[in-house]
Scaffold this active site. Structure first.
Site, mmCIF file in Angstrom:
data_model
loop_
_atom_site.group_PDB
_atom_site.id
_atom_site.type_symbol
_atom_site.label_atom_id
_atom_site.label_comp_id
_atom_site.label_asym_id
_atom_site.label_seq_id
_atom_site.Cartn_x
_atom_site.Cartn_y
_atom_site.Cartn_z
ATOM 1 N N SER A 6 50.822 37.605 50.338
ATOM 2 C CA SER A 6 50.516 38.341 49.110
ATOM 3 C C SER A 6 49.866 39.681 49.426
ATOM 4 C CB SER A 6 49.568 37.531 48.226
ATOM 5 O OG SER A 6 49.081 38.372 47.200
ATOM 6 N N HIS A 31 55.052 38.801 48.647
ATOM 7 C CA HIS A 31 54.620 38.377 47.311
ATOM 8 C C HIS A 31 53.851 39.524 46.655
ATOM 9 C CE1 HIS A 31 53.590 35.155 44.425
ATOM 10 N NE2 HIS A 31 52.393 35.732 44.340
ATOM 11 N N ASP A 33 51.837 40.765 43.350
ATOM 12 C CA ASP A 33 51.087 40.258 42.194
ATOM 13 C C ASP A 33 50.796 41.376 41.195
ATOM 14 O OD1 ASP A 33 50.483 37.420 42.830
ATOM 15 O OD2 ASP A 33 49.562 38.309 44.608
ATOM 16 N N MET A 35 49.184 42.307 37.580
ATOM 17 C CA MET A 35 48.226 41.781 36.591
ATOM 18 C C MET A 35 47.947 42.838 35.531
ATOM 19 S SD MET A 35 45.437 40.142 39.153
ATOM 20 C CE MET A 35 45.918 39.159 40.567
ATOM 21 N N HIS A 64 55.439 38.332 41.208
ATOM 22 C CA HIS A 64 54.706 37.375 40.371
ATOM 23 C C HIS A 64 54.016 38.159 39.259
ATOM 24 C CE1 HIS A 64 51.046 34.402 40.200
ATOM 25 N NE2 HIS A 64 51.763 34.363 39.107
ATOM 26 N N MET A 66 51.757 38.437 36.260
ATOM 27 C CA MET A 66 50.676 37.808 35.490
ATOM 28 C C MET A 66 50.387 38.724 34.311
ATOM 29 S SD MET A 66 48.493 36.570 38.766
ATOM 30 C CE MET A 66 49.411 37.662 39.845
ATOM 31 N N MET A 135 50.640 27.414 40.508
ATOM 32 C CA MET A 135 49.353 28.052 40.826
ATOM 33 C C MET A 135 48.363 26.977 41.274
ATOM 34 S SD MET A 135 49.879 31.204 40.482
ATOM 35 C CE MET A 135 48.234 31.601 41.087
ATOM 36 N N GLY A 140 44.522 35.549 38.961
ATOM 37 C CA GLY A 140 43.748 36.747 38.652
ATOM 38 C C GLY A 140 43.041 37.341 39.858
ATOM 39 N N PHE A 141 42.780 36.524 40.858
ATOM 40 C CA PHE A 141 41.995 37.009 42.000
ATOM 41 C C PHE A 141 42.479 36.355 43.291
ATOM 42 C CE2 PHE A 141 39.459 36.990 38.176
ATOM 43 C CZ PHE A 141 39.002 38.305 38.126
ATOM 44 N N GLY A 142 42.392 37.107 44.372
ATOM 45 C CA GLY A 142 42.637 36.533 45.687
ATOM 46 C C GLY A 142 41.368 35.846 46.182
ATOM 47 N N GLY A 143 41.507 35.083 47.239
ATOM 48 C CA GLY A 143 40.349 34.509 47.922
ATOM 49 C C GLY A 143 39.651 33.368 47.203
ATOM 50 N N ASP A 173 50.821 28.931 45.239
ATOM 51 C CA ASP A 173 50.087 30.198 45.311
ATOM 52 C C ASP A 173 48.612 29.987 44.987
ATOM 53 O OD1 ASP A 173 49.323 32.856 45.171
ATOM 54 O OD2 ASP A 173 50.527 33.333 43.397
ATOM 55 N N GLY A 174 47.752 30.309 45.946
ATOM 56 C CA GLY A 174 46.312 30.318 45.700
ATOM 57 C C GLY A 174 45.550 29.411 46.649
ATOM 58 N N GLY A 175 44.656 30.022 47.431
ATOM 59 C CA GLY A 175 43.793 29.232 48.319
ATOM 60 C C GLY A 175 44.539 28.576 49.465
ATOM 61 N N GLY A 195 47.343 35.175 50.732
ATOM 62 C CA GLY A 195 46.786 36.510 50.701
ATOM 63 C C GLY A 195 45.629 36.623 51.671
HETATM 64 C C1 DX5 Z 1 46.235 35.133 42.414
HETATM 65 C C2 DX5 Z 1 47.539 35.642 42.963
HETATM 66 C C3 DX5 Z 1 47.769 35.234 44.359
HETATM 67 C C4 DX5 Z 1 46.731 35.728 45.333
HETATM 68 C C5 DX5 Z 1 46.569 34.639 46.342
HETATM 69 O O1 DX5 Z 1 46.199 35.259 41.066
HETATM 70 O O2 DX5 Z 1 48.642 35.171 42.206
HETATM 71 O O3 DX5 Z 1 49.083 35.541 44.814
HETATM 72 O O4 DX5 Z 1 47.076 36.926 45.983
HETATM 73 O O5 DX5 Z 1 45.500 34.950 47.132
HETATM 74 P P1 DX5 Z 1 44.826 33.926 48.143
HETATM 75 O O6 DX5 Z 1 45.927 33.461 49.078
HETATM 76 O O7 DX5 Z 1 43.790 34.740 48.793
HETATM 77 O O8 DX5 Z 1 44.294 32.787 47.306
HETATM 78 ZN ZN ZN Z 2 50.689 35.399 43.125
#
Ligand code: DX5
Ligand code: ZN
Length: 214
Positions: A6, A31, A33, A35, A64, A66, A135, A140-143, A173-175, A195
């Site tokens: 991502s 990927h 993202d 938003m 993706h 959002m 998901m 909404g957020f990475g990490g 996707d996510g974590g 990501g």
């Molecule tokens: C979150 C995004 C993800 C994000 C994942 O809303 O859709 O694609 O970049 O980030 P990580 O892998 O850090 O959870």
């Molecule tokens: Zn995503």
């Protein structure tokens, strides 16, 4: 395992370097993202940045969205070179029509489920889909931290795909990191988005390689 790093976690001050790293890596796709600050409580980037990514990237773009009303932007997303256009189930009132619009525009159609949306909501559309994006965090957020209930949900989705004969790939996707990636591989994921795990690694290409082995 297919891997879709991502770009949300990339360094936007030197995006070229990060895209070139991904071009040279074992990543299967990128990927992207998008938003809007309405569907999710954050704003990332829009079409000018996607156009820039399109010019530099040599891998397929896995977009993706959002955003609310994603059906308004099918043409723009196609013109940014997307191979896969993912829309949220929760954002589409007329999902069947939106999926047909995406396919008619020549893209693969993906539908994304938020953590609280059950897999059974896809029963009457899954045969039309190229991909389902689960998901494993609230978008909404990475990490963020992986929600463990995703593993059970993934099992439900594999069962629905088997029952209906759908050809949809399953992306999560996510974590995602090496540990959660291993669990997701065992539960039947086809594509992992990552990501933070990739971009905060000392050697991002090696982190991608590690996920590829799962
Ligand atoms: C979150 C995004 C993800 C994000 C994942 O809303 O859709 O694609 O970049 O980030 P990580 O892998 O850090 O959870
Ligand atoms: Zn995503």
């Amino acid at each position: 395992m297919l891997v879709s790093p991502s770009l949300l976690s990339a360094h936007f001050g030197h995006l070229d370097n990060d895209i070139e790293m991904l071009n040279a890596s074992e990543a299967d796709m990128l990927h992207i993202d998008v938003m809007d600050g309405v569907f999710v409580p954050n704003i990332s980037f829009g079409f000018p940045v996607m156009k820039y990514i399109q010019r530099t990237a040599t891998k397929p773009l896995d977009v993706h969205l959002m955003i609310v009303e994603p059906q308004k932007f099918v043409g723009e997303v196609r013109d940014c070179g997307a191979e896969i256009m993912n829309v949220h189930f929760e954002a589409c009132t007329h999902l069947n029509r939106t999926v047909q619009q995406i396919k008619n525009a020549g893209m693969k159609a993906g539908v994304t489920l938020n953590p609280a949306t059950p897999v059974c909501m896809l029963r009457d559309i899954i045969a039309e889909l190229d991909l389902v994006l689960l998901m494993s965090v609230n978008p909404g957020f990475g990490g963020q931290k992986f929600i463990p209930g995703t593993l059970r949900k993934l099992a439900d989705l594999r069962q629905l795909i088997a029952e209906t004969g759908s050809k949809a790939l399953v992306e999560v996707d996510g974590g995602v990191n090496h540990e959660t990636g291993k669990q997701l591989a065992a539960a039947g994921a086809d594509i992992l988005v990552a990501g933070n795990y990739v971009f905060s690694a000392p050697d991002p290409a090696a982190a991608i390689h590690a996920l590829k082995q799962l």
